[in-house]
Enzyme design. Structure first.
Site, PDB file in Angstrom:
ATOM      1  CD  GLU A 129      -4.277  -6.808   3.078  1.00  0.00           C
ATOM      2  OE1 GLU A 129      -3.092  -6.759   3.420  1.00  0.00           O
ATOM      3  OE2 GLU A 129      -5.147  -6.020   3.523  1.00  0.00           O
ATOM      4  CD  GLU A 181      -2.984  -1.190   2.243  1.00  0.00           C
ATOM      5  OE1 GLU A 181      -2.862  -0.369   3.182  1.00  0.00           O
ATOM      6  OE2 GLU A 181      -3.934  -1.998   2.176  1.00  0.00           O
TER       7      GLU A 181
END
Length: 356
Positions: free
Chosen positions: A269, A116
């Site tokens: 995810e 991220e």
């Protein structure tokens, strides 16, 4: 226009659909009460998990996965990105230590550079890591090629906070300040036939819609329940029956606006918390994950309205609750298993019960 776009993507997607529908699990270790790596790999095997994603490239775990019928994704830490971007020798060393040493007996299939990275570019250091991301990815890929390793894809997982607009899906666009990073990333992924990895959580979108007192998202829609709930995109006419498809297709259209309309998607995810906040129950977590598994492991693959029949490799978050994670209480309650290895709730990975 929309029909041509959709049909084109269908043709591209169909060929890889059968090979890429194994469900994966994220194996995080931010807990002080978790089973040993050896026990964890045993549990993954008992669950018939097809893939596992690690948040590092731990030698012991990769060694334990040797000879196992599990595809593996490993991660380059954010603080390693700058060095690798600046020095091919560091990239060579990282690949040797974490890939070559274990490959091919350990079925490493993905190297994910960073985690991220685009979610925070507020500091000078964070901004530099964002700028170094694609150069680091290229160096890792160069090393793999030099070693003759061609079936390991390189990418990076990004969060949905990269999006400026997600609704309706056809209006999907990336944040303007990220375009200088996003364009070279998409160029690399497209050129190497890798995947655009997304951390995508309908739970958070549903939760925020409740908290902001807007017209709230229907819980059934967020949980991927089949029913009468649907949404029709006013521009494309595509019909959406769940929130996950809406979120994924917003990314599809954002990429297409930058000239990349055939980049593969992967979910690095996703999941649903079973405790710690509104809607976070074992029943909802079990329903979301079981519905996700049915959708993503179907053969032929279901894809999304903009990507029909496109296989989307998916990793559920997570194997365990991790009691040392920061943030709201829900952050520590995404696990499938208790510390003793027993199920927190029942999940079916392949069509037969994963727990006896």
């Amino acid at each position: 226009m929309a029909l041509v776009f959709t049909s084109f993507l269908y043709l591209i997607a169909f060929s890889g659909a059968v090979a890429s529908n194994k469900i994966g699990i994220n194996y995080g270790r931010l807990g002080n009460n978790l089973p040993s790596p050896a026990r964890s790999i045993e549990l993954l095997q008992n669950m018939n998990v097809g893939r596992v994603k690690l948040y590092d490239a731990d030698y012991e775990i990769l060694n334990l996965l040797s000879g196992k019928n599990i595809d593996v994704a490993i991660t380059v830490a954010n603080d390693e990105i700058a060095g690798i971007a600046a020095n091919q020798r560091l990239a060579d060393q990282w690949v040797y230590e974490h890939v070559v040493t274990h490959y091919p007996n350990t079925r490493i299939r993905f190297v994910l550079v960073g985690h991220e990275v685009f979610s925070s570019i507020n500091t000078t250091q964070d901004l530099q890591i964002a700028r170094d991301l694609v150069p680091a990815i290229r160096r890792v890929k160069n090393t793999l090629r030099a070693r003759g390793i061609r079936n390991v894809k390189v990418g990076t997982p990004l969060a949905m906070d990269m999006m400026e607009t997600t609704y309706p899906p056809s209006s999907g666009s990336f944040k303007p300040e990220l375009l200088e990073f996003m364009v070279p990333l998409l160029k690399f992924i497209n050129g190497t036939k890798s995947s655009f990895f997304i951390d995508v959580y309908p739970y958070f979108a549903w939760f925020q819609s409740q908290a902001m007192n807007q017209t709230s998202i229907n819980l059934d829609f967020a949980l991927l329940r089949t029913g009468n709930e649907s949404y029709t995109d006013p521009l494309t006419g595509l019909v959406y029956k769940n929130l996950l498809d809406q979120m994924l297709d917003s990314v599809v259209y954002a990429m297409a606006k930058l000239g990349y309309d055939d980049v593969n998607l992967a979910i690095s995810e996703t999941g649903w918390p079973h405790e710690g906040g509104p809607g976070a129950t074992r029943e909802n977590a079990a329903e979301y994950n079981n519905n996700l598994i049915r959708k993503m492991s179907a053969g032929p693959s279901n894809g999304t309205p903009a990507r029909p029949n496109m296989a989307i490799p998916s990793f559920i978050f997570s194997l365990y609750d991790e009691d040392q994670k920061y943030g709201p209480d829900t952050e520590r309650h995404w696990g499938l298993l208790n510390p003793d290895g027993s199920p927190i709730y029942q999940v079916n990975i392949t069509g037969k019960a994963i727990f006896d």
